[in-house]
Design an enzyme around this catalytic site. Sequence first.
Site, PDB file in Angstrom:
ATOM      1  N   ASN A 113     -13.580  -0.371   7.347  1.00 35.02           N
ATOM      2  CA  ASN A 113     -13.786   0.729   8.303  1.00 35.02           C
ATOM      3  C   ASN A 113     -13.456   2.090   7.686  1.00 35.02           C
ATOM      4  O   ASN A 113     -13.468   3.104   8.383  1.00 35.02           O
ATOM      5  CB  ASN A 113     -12.963   0.509   9.582  1.00 35.02           C
ATOM      6  CG  ASN A 113     -11.469   0.510   9.321  1.00 35.02           C
ATOM      7  OD1 ASN A 113     -11.030   0.722   8.195  1.00 35.02           O
ATOM      8  ND2 ASN A 113     -10.695   0.278  10.369  1.00 35.02           N
TER       9      ASN A 113
ATOM     10  N   TYR B 231       6.052  -3.963   8.898  1.00 40.42           N
ATOM     11  CA  TYR B 231       4.966  -4.290   7.966  1.00 40.42           C
ATOM     12  C   TYR B 231       5.148  -5.712   7.417  1.00 40.42           C
ATOM     13  O   TYR B 231       4.233  -6.544   7.477  1.00 40.42           O
ATOM     14  CB  TYR B 231       4.951  -3.255   6.827  1.00 40.42           C
ATOM     15  CG  TYR B 231       4.116  -3.655   5.644  1.00 40.42           C
ATOM     16  CD1 TYR B 231       2.744  -3.853   5.760  1.00 40.42           C
ATOM     17  CD2 TYR B 231       4.696  -3.839   4.376  1.00 40.42           C
ATOM     18  CE1 TYR B 231       1.977  -4.221   4.654  1.00 40.42           C
ATOM     19  CE2 TYR B 231       3.935  -4.201   3.281  1.00 40.42           C
ATOM     20  CZ  TYR B 231       2.580  -4.396   3.421  1.00 40.42           C
ATOM     21  OH  TYR B 231       1.828  -4.763   2.329  1.00 40.42           O
TER      22      TYR B 231
HETATM   23  N1  LIG Z   1      -0.610  -1.556  -2.944  1.00 40.78           N
HETATM   24  C1  LIG Z   1       0.415  -2.394  -3.070  1.00 40.78           C
HETATM   25  O1  LIG Z   1       1.311  -2.197  -3.893  1.00 40.78           O
HETATM   26  C2  LIG Z   1       0.485  -3.637  -2.216  1.00 40.78           C
HETATM   27  C3  LIG Z   1       1.575  -4.495  -2.390  1.00 40.78           C
HETATM   28  C4  LIG Z   1       1.656  -5.651  -1.609  1.00 40.78           C
HETATM   29  C5  LIG Z   1       0.640  -5.950  -0.702  1.00 40.78           C
HETATM   30  N2  LIG Z   1      -0.401  -5.096  -0.550  1.00 40.78           N
HETATM   31  C6  LIG Z   1      -1.460  -5.452   0.406  1.00 40.78           C
HETATM   32  O2  LIG Z   1      -2.698  -5.456  -0.285  1.00 40.78           O
HETATM   33  C7  LIG Z   1      -3.754  -5.036   0.584  1.00 40.78           C
HETATM   34  C8  LIG Z   1      -4.533  -3.922  -0.058  1.00 40.78           C
HETATM   35  O3  LIG Z   1      -3.668  -2.837  -0.327  1.00 40.78           O
HETATM   36  P1  LIG Z   1      -4.224  -1.455  -0.892  1.00 40.78           P
HETATM   37  O4  LIG Z   1      -3.097  -0.781  -1.569  1.00 40.78           O
HETATM   38  O5  LIG Z   1      -5.493  -1.686  -1.618  1.00 40.78           O
HETATM   39  O6  LIG Z   1      -4.499  -0.694   0.469  1.00 40.78           O
HETATM   40  P2  LIG Z   1      -5.701   0.279   0.861  1.00 40.78           P
HETATM   41  O7  LIG Z   1      -5.226   1.034   2.052  1.00 40.78           O
HETATM   42  O8  LIG Z   1      -6.159   1.057  -0.319  1.00 40.78           O
HETATM   43  O9  LIG Z   1      -6.862  -0.723   1.279  1.00 40.78           O
HETATM   44  C9  LIG Z   1      -6.986  -1.311   2.557  1.00 40.78           C
HETATM   45  C10 LIG Z   1      -8.454  -1.245   2.937  1.00 40.78           C
HETATM   46  O10 LIG Z   1      -8.639  -1.905   4.196  1.00 40.78           O
HETATM   47  C11 LIG Z   1      -9.432  -1.088   5.075  1.00 40.78           C
HETATM   48  N3  LIG Z   1      -9.029  -1.448   6.448  1.00 40.78           N
HETATM   49  C12 LIG Z   1      -7.803  -1.341   7.009  1.00 40.78           C
HETATM   50  N4  LIG Z   1      -7.816  -1.814   8.265  1.00 40.78           N
HETATM   51  C13 LIG Z   1      -9.078  -2.258   8.517  1.00 40.78           C
HETATM   52  C14 LIG Z   1      -9.723  -2.863   9.622  1.00 40.78           C
HETATM   53  N5  LIG Z   1      -9.057  -3.125  10.747  1.00 40.78           N
HETATM   54  N6  LIG Z   1     -11.027  -3.182   9.523  1.00 40.78           N
HETATM   55  C15 LIG Z   1     -11.722  -2.926   8.378  1.00 40.78           C
HETATM   56  N7  LIG Z   1     -11.163  -2.362   7.293  1.00 40.78           N
HETATM   57  C16 LIG Z   1      -9.858  -2.020   7.359  1.00 40.78           C
HETATM   58  C17 LIG Z   1      -9.088   0.337   4.665  1.00 40.78           C
HETATM   59  O11 LIG Z   1     -10.083   1.273   5.006  1.00 40.78           O
HETATM   60  C18 LIG Z   1      -8.952   0.193   3.131  1.00 40.78           C
HETATM   61  O12 LIG Z   1     -10.186   0.358   2.476  1.00 40.78           O
HETATM   62  C19 LIG Z   1      -3.077  -4.679   1.905  1.00 40.78           C
HETATM   63  O13 LIG Z   1      -3.203  -5.784   2.773  1.00 40.78           O
HETATM   64  C20 LIG Z   1      -1.624  -4.452   1.527  1.00 40.78           C
HETATM   65  O14 LIG Z   1      -0.770  -4.748   2.602  1.00 40.78           O
HETATM   66  C21 LIG Z   1      -0.511  -3.954  -1.291  1.00 40.78           C
HETATM   67  O1  LIG Z   2       7.954   9.763  -3.836  1.00 40.09           O
HETATM   68  C1  LIG Z   2       8.507   8.676  -4.066  1.00 40.09           C
HETATM   69  C2  LIG Z   2       7.879   7.436  -3.796  1.00 40.09           C
HETATM   70  C3  LIG Z   2       8.576   6.262  -4.059  1.00 40.09           C
HETATM   71  N1  LIG Z   2       9.830   6.289  -4.573  1.00 40.09           N
HETATM   72  C4  LIG Z   2      10.536   5.034  -4.870  1.00 40.09           C
HETATM   73  O2  LIG Z   2       9.741   4.297  -5.761  1.00 40.09           O
HETATM   74  C5  LIG Z   2       9.852   2.886  -5.525  1.00 40.09           C
HETATM   75  C6  LIG Z   2       8.464   2.325  -5.293  1.00 40.09           C
HETATM   76  O3  LIG Z   2       7.957   2.850  -4.067  1.00 40.09           O
HETATM   77  P1  LIG Z   2       6.448   2.690  -3.585  1.00 40.09           P
HETATM   78  O4  LIG Z   2       5.529   3.010  -4.717  1.00 40.09           O
HETATM   79  O5  LIG Z   2       6.311   3.457  -2.322  1.00 40.09           O
HETATM   80  O6  LIG Z   2       6.300   1.129  -3.331  1.00 40.09           O
HETATM   81  P2  LIG Z   2       7.180   0.154  -2.392  1.00 40.09           P
HETATM   82  O7  LIG Z   2       7.809   0.859  -1.275  1.00 40.09           O
HETATM   83  O8  LIG Z   2       8.084  -0.614  -3.315  1.00 40.09           O
HETATM   84  O9  LIG Z   2       6.075  -0.778  -1.742  1.00 40.09           O
HETATM   85  C7  LIG Z   2       4.962  -1.355  -2.453  1.00 40.09           C
HETATM   86  O10 LIG Z   2       5.309  -2.609  -2.949  1.00 40.09           O
HETATM   87  C8  LIG Z   2       5.703  -3.549  -1.941  1.00 40.09           C
HETATM   88  C9  LIG Z   2       6.016  -4.837  -2.614  1.00 40.09           C
HETATM   89  O11 LIG Z   2       7.053  -4.704  -3.546  1.00 40.09           O
HETATM   90  C10 LIG Z   2       4.560  -3.741  -0.961  1.00 40.09           C
HETATM   91  O12 LIG Z   2       4.976  -4.583   0.065  1.00 40.09           O
HETATM   92  C11 LIG Z   2       4.100  -2.431  -0.375  1.00 40.09           C
HETATM   93  O13 LIG Z   2       2.944  -2.641   0.411  1.00 40.09           O
HETATM   94  C12 LIG Z   2       3.778  -1.487  -1.495  1.00 40.09           C
HETATM   95  O14 LIG Z   2       3.461  -0.211  -0.957  1.00 40.09           O
HETATM   96  C13 LIG Z   2      10.753   2.757  -4.291  1.00 40.09           C
HETATM   97  O15 LIG Z   2      12.047   2.504  -4.745  1.00 40.09           O
HETATM   98  C14 LIG Z   2      10.724   4.153  -3.642  1.00 40.09           C
HETATM   99  O16 LIG Z   2      11.913   4.490  -2.979  1.00 40.09           O
HETATM  100  C15 LIG Z   2      10.464   7.501  -4.847  1.00 40.09           C
HETATM  101  O17 LIG Z   2      11.602   7.529  -5.309  1.00 40.09           O
HETATM  102  N2  LIG Z   2       9.785   8.661  -4.578  1.00 40.09           N
END
Ligand SMILES: NC(=O)c1ccc[n+]([C@@H]2O[C@H](COP(=O)([O-])OP(=O)(O)OC[C@H]3O[C@@H](n4cnc5c(N)ncnc54)[C@H](O)[C@@H]3O)[C@@H](O)[C@H]2O)c1
Ligand SMILES: O=c1ccn([C@@H]2O[C@H](COP(=O)(O)OP(=O)(O)O[C@H]3O[C@H](CO)[C@@H](O)[C@H](O)[C@H]3O)[C@@H](O)[C@H]2O)c(=O)[nH]1
Length: 329
Positions: A37, A145
């Site tokens: 979306n 979350y």
């Molecule tokens: N980025 C990280 O470090 C991290 C770590 C652990 C888990 N995850 C999980 O991995 C997944 C992807 O993360 P990301 O960083 O790519 O996030 P992101 O926000 O870049 O991607 C999520 C995508 O899902 C779409 N979306 C959200 N809700 C929707 C809905 N109801 N219907 C259709 N589309 C929808 C958004 O538009 C987006 O394109 C997430 O489920 C997140 O919780 C991410």
């Molecule tokens: O401006 C900033 C942003 C982040 N941090 C620190 O950097 C670390 C990493 O933070 P961030 O990049 O925001 O990632 P997390 O909060 O660790 O979370 C990520 O990693 C998790 C798993 O470890 C996932 O569950 C989440 O979805 C994903 O966003 C953390 O200690 C934050 O406190 C700072 O000090 N300053």
Amino acid sequence: MNPKKKSVLVVGGAGYIGSHMVRQLVEAKWNVVILDNLSTGSRQLVHGGQLVQGRLGDVGLLDQLFSDHDVAAVMHFAAFSQVGESVDQPLKYYRNNLAETINLLDAMVRHRVLRFIFSSTAAVYGEPEAIPITENHPRQPTNPYGNTKLAVERMLADCDAAFGLKYAALRYFNAAGADPSGEIGEMHDPETHLIPIVLKAASGHINNIQVFGTDYPTTDGTCIRDYVHVNDLAQAHLLALNALFDGGASAVYNLGSSSGYSVKEVIRIAERVTGKKIPVVEGPRRLGDPAVLVASSEKIKNRLGWVPVYDDLEKIIRTAWNWHLKQIS
Ligand SMILES: NC(=O)c1ccc[n+]([C@@H]2O[C@H](COP(=O)([O-])OP(=O)(O)OC[C@H]3O[C@@H](n4cnc5c(N)ncnc54)[C@H](O)[C@@H]3O)[C@@H](O)[C@H]2O)c1
Ligand SMILES: O=c1ccn([C@@H]2O[C@H](COP(=O)(O)OP(=O)(O)O[C@H]3O[C@H](CO)[C@@H](O)[C@H](O)[C@H]3O)[C@@H](O)[C@H]2O)c(=O)[nH]1
């Protein structure tokens, strides 16, 4: 691995990790249908596959997608994922991450699509009792979350028992980096993740990086995280998908690099990669941040032969910097 040219439905494929997944699926010769979306994703990240703009909660659209395409499996990346926001707005998270996923599973069961790969998270563990974290570590999320992701994992186990849905729940640690092509990468607005913010500070797009907390019980007082390259994550999904096609049982796997880096170390490495001095402001702790999160990823390495290519953070940050430079040029 796709003799019948069936499709994989990638929900959230216009997002950061999903777009890297789509690229690898296309390279592996899958037909890819993307449902997104664009709430946090972007068309700019879609290079391949067929994008259908819509939301998971749209039951009619899901029925149409499953009727129109020969979907063999679903990969589900769509979620809201900001820990702090989830604390302030829990219902927004339960609605999008849990309720909308119920719709998706319901439609899958109706259309007999019974292979599913789920983006779970290290946030299901909460404050770790032991490092590195293995998959059987107690699950005690410390924020809404993490609760929504754990609830989906439980729902998946129930759907396996009731309907034979086979799934892999992949608990990512901190996704980082970008495809080396520089064509796709992390692109959130607002950006909350450490590495892209650090790189914005390096290029002067923001004044400084604020370090959230310097009084943690770690060597330099800042939080330690496990950063795993987004293409290594996508590779693990392909392995998990193939395992399901080979008749494998449902499984839960951690995905991390198994190395921990403190916030200050991340900044130092980014300075080395970029050749820039990065201005730092020390601030208070961010609510809900555990001091240390480091994965054991032995299970997926042993069972599915996952071999991450990006074995150190400098290489990972280099790919993120390459993407960042292309974005600002
Ligand atoms: N980025 C990280 O470090 C991290 C770590 C652990 C888990 N995850 C999980 O991995 C997944 C992807 O993360 P990301 O960083 O790519 O996030 P992101 O926000 O870049 O991607 C999520 C995508 O899902 C779409 N979306 C959200 N809700 C929707 C809905 N109801 N219907 C259709 N589309 C929808 C958004 O538009 C987006 O394109 C997430 O489920 C997140 O919780 C991410
Ligand atoms: O401006 C900033 C942003 C982040 N941090 C620190 O950097 C670390 C990493 O933070 P961030 O990049 O925001 O990632 P997390 O909060 O660790 O979370 C990520 O990693 C998790 C798993 O470890 C996932 O569950 C989440 O979805 C994903 O966003 C953390 O200690 C934050 O406190 C700072 O000090 N300053």
